[in-house]
Design a protein around this motif. Structure first.
Motif, PDB file in Angstrom:
ATOM      1  N   VAL A 134      -3.189  -7.230  -5.822  1.00 21.87           N
ATOM      2  CA  VAL A 134      -3.615  -6.185  -7.182  1.00 21.87           C
ATOM      3  C   VAL A 134      -2.420  -5.278  -6.888  1.00 21.87           C
ATOM      4  O   VAL A 134      -1.577  -5.114  -6.114  1.00 21.87           O
ATOM      5  N   GLY A 135      -2.225  -4.171  -8.195  1.00 22.36           N
ATOM      6  CA  GLY A 135      -1.341  -3.363  -8.135  1.00 22.36           C
ATOM      7  C   GLY A 135      -1.508  -2.178  -7.169  1.00 22.36           C
ATOM      8  O   GLY A 135      -2.521  -2.067  -6.464  1.00 22.36           O
ATOM      9  N   PRO A 136      -0.369  -1.507  -7.106  1.00 23.69           N
ATOM     10  CA  PRO A 136      -0.295  -0.292  -6.189  1.00 23.69           C
ATOM     11  C   PRO A 136      -1.573   0.699  -6.442  1.00 23.69           C
ATOM     12  O   PRO A 136      -2.384   1.107  -5.288  1.00 23.69           O
ATOM     13  N   ASN A 137      -2.028   0.877  -7.737  1.00 24.70           N
ATOM     14  CA  ASN A 137      -3.010   1.870  -8.070  1.00 24.70           C
ATOM     15  C   ASN A 137      -4.314   1.160  -7.496  1.00 24.70           C
ATOM     16  O   ASN A 137      -5.290   2.080  -7.070  1.00 24.70           O
ATOM     17  N   ALA A 138      -4.617  -0.144  -7.617  1.00 22.93           N
ATOM     18  CA  ALA A 138      -5.697  -0.573  -7.258  1.00 22.93           C
ATOM     19  C   ALA A 138      -5.793  -0.724  -5.554  1.00 22.93           C
ATOM     20  O   ALA A 138      -6.924  -0.376  -5.175  1.00 22.93           O
ATOM     21  N   LEU A 139      -4.755  -0.856  -4.984  1.00 24.34           N
ATOM     22  CA  LEU A 139      -4.624  -0.787  -3.507  1.00 24.34           C
ATOM     23  C   LEU A 139      -5.093   0.622  -3.301  1.00 24.34           C
ATOM     24  O   LEU A 139      -5.918   0.649  -2.142  1.00 24.34           O
ATOM     25  N   ARG A 140      -4.677   1.638  -3.788  1.00 24.55           N
ATOM     26  CA  ARG A 140      -4.802   2.971  -3.543  1.00 24.55           C
ATOM     27  C   ARG A 140      -6.617   3.232  -3.525  1.00 24.55           C
ATOM     28  O   ARG A 140      -7.109   3.854  -2.810  1.00 24.55           O
ATOM     29  N   SER A 141      -6.902   2.582  -4.654  1.00 26.40           N
ATOM     30  CA  SER A 141      -8.342   2.877  -4.824  1.00 26.40           C
ATOM     31  C   SER A 141      -9.272   1.856  -3.748  1.00 26.40           C
ATOM     32  O   SER A 141     -10.334   2.588  -3.394  1.00 26.40           O
ATOM     33  N   ALA A 142      -8.699   1.150  -3.369  1.00 24.40           N
ATOM     34  CA  ALA A 142      -9.389   0.220  -2.230  1.00 24.40           C
ATOM     35  C   ALA A 142      -9.244   0.972  -0.908  1.00 24.40           C
ATOM     36  O   ALA A 142      -9.716   0.623   0.180  1.00 24.40           O
ATOM     37  N   GLY A 143      -8.429   2.217  -0.619  1.00 24.96           N
ATOM     38  CA  GLY A 143      -8.169   2.877   0.521  1.00 24.96           C
ATOM     39  C   GLY A 143      -6.900   2.563   1.184  1.00 24.96           C
ATOM     40  O   GLY A 143      -6.691   3.298   2.194  1.00 24.96           O
ATOM     41  N   LEU A 166      -2.907   3.072   1.635  1.00 25.26           N
ATOM     42  CA  LEU A 166      -1.743   3.928   1.409  1.00 25.26           C
ATOM     43  C   LEU A 166      -0.370   3.216   1.587  1.00 25.26           C
ATOM     44  O   LEU A 166      -0.160   2.440   2.341  1.00 25.26           O
ATOM     45  N   ARG A 167       0.500   3.752   0.767  1.00 27.53           N
ATOM     46  CA  ARG A 167       2.017   3.109   0.925  1.00 27.53           C
ATOM     47  C   ARG A 167       2.496   3.354   2.225  1.00 27.53           C
ATOM     48  O   ARG A 167       2.557   4.727   2.664  1.00 27.53           O
ATOM     49  N   GLY A 168       3.362   2.540   3.064  1.00 31.19           N
ATOM     50  CA  GLY A 168       4.052   2.972   4.282  1.00 31.19           C
ATOM     51  C   GLY A 168       3.239   2.790   5.295  1.00 31.19           C
ATOM     52  O   GLY A 168       2.191   2.077   5.324  1.00 31.19           O
ATOM     53  N   PRO A 169       3.742   3.245   6.702  1.00 34.54           N
ATOM     54  CA  PRO A 169       2.980   3.061   7.806  1.00 34.54           C
ATOM     55  C   PRO A 169       1.706   3.714   8.000  1.00 34.54           C
ATOM     56  O   PRO A 169       0.836   3.300   9.106  1.00 34.54           O
ATOM     57  N   ALA A 170       0.988   4.387   7.154  1.00 36.81           N
ATOM     58  CA  ALA A 170      -0.259   4.883   7.292  1.00 36.81           C
ATOM     59  C   ALA A 170      -1.273   3.845   7.096  1.00 36.81           C
ATOM     60  O   ALA A 170      -2.472   3.855   7.790  1.00 36.81           O
ATOM     61  N   SER A 171      -0.948   2.684   6.489  1.00 38.40           N
ATOM     62  CA  SER A 171      -1.768   1.502   6.279  1.00 38.40           C
ATOM     63  C   SER A 171      -1.297   0.310   6.857  1.00 38.40           C
ATOM     64  O   SER A 171      -2.005  -0.351   7.433  1.00 38.40           O
ATOM     65  N   PHE A 172      -0.285   0.037   6.649  1.00 40.67           N
ATOM     66  CA  PHE A 172       0.536  -1.355   7.167  1.00 40.67           C
ATOM     67  C   PHE A 172       1.862  -1.035   8.117  1.00 40.67           C
ATOM     68  O   PHE A 172       2.511   0.046   7.593  1.00 40.67           O
ATOM     69  N   ARG A 173       1.844  -1.719   8.963  1.00 36.29           N
ATOM     70  CA  ARG A 173       3.188  -1.519   9.747  1.00 36.29           C
ATOM     71  C   ARG A 173       3.840  -2.947  10.002  1.00 36.29           C
ATOM     72  O   ARG A 173       3.232  -4.021  10.332  1.00 36.29           O
ATOM     73  N   ILE A 174       4.891  -2.940   9.576  1.00 41.89           N
ATOM     74  CA  ILE A 174       5.919  -4.317   9.841  1.00 41.89           C
ATOM     75  C   ILE A 174       5.808  -4.346  11.448  1.00 41.89           C
ATOM     76  O   ILE A 174       5.968  -3.700  12.102  1.00 41.89           O
TER      77      ILE A 174
END
Length: 135
Positions: free
Chosen positions: A74-83, A85-93
């Motif tokens: 889904v798009g960024p807004n829906a990802l934020r709604s799912a909890g 966050l953009r960047g290392p707060a949620s995902f780390r390469i």
């Protein structure tokens, strides 16, 4: 004259809206909602863009061969709604995640993501589609 300009503006808006609606693809056209895959891999890249975000991850199969898979979501807004966050707060390469989703109809290394599981055991569902559509 005032009404002619207003009518032309409405007509232009209708054409623009119709073009954007027809440009958006149906999920079922590209992905098989009856074929759900669960893939564990190392995150290599994230494209946090509209209308759909993409996660790219490397999956090593039983023979030791590594392939890069794309996980559309889904798009960024829906990802934020799912909890998320953009960047290392949620995902780390470089970290390992398990992506669950619908397999690509063309057999390519792509899925439409319905859930993401983290190494710590958290699992977040992000599929916001129709009830019972492969989920």
């Amino acid at each position: 004259m005032k009404f002619k300009i207003g009518g032309a503006a409405v007509l232009c808006a209708m054409f623009l809206w119709a073009g954007s609606v027809s440009a958006h693809h149906a999920l079922q056209a590209q992905f098989d909602t009856e074929n759900v895959l669960e893939l564990e891999g190392t995150l290599s890249r994230i494209e946090w863009i509209n209308p759909h975000a993409y996660f790219w991850f490397d999956v090593t199969d039983g023979s030791g061969e590594t392939k890069q898979w794309g996980a559309e979501t889904v798009g960024p807004n829906a990802l934020r709604s799912a909890g998320f966050l953009r960047g290392p707060a949620s995902f780390r390469i470089g970290e390992t995640y398990t992506f669950e989703g619908f397999a690509a109809r063309d057999g390519g290394e792509r899925i439409f993501t319905t859930a993401i599981a983290f190494a710590d055991g958290r699992r977040i569902e992000i599929w916001i589609g129709e009830e019972g559509a492969g989920a």
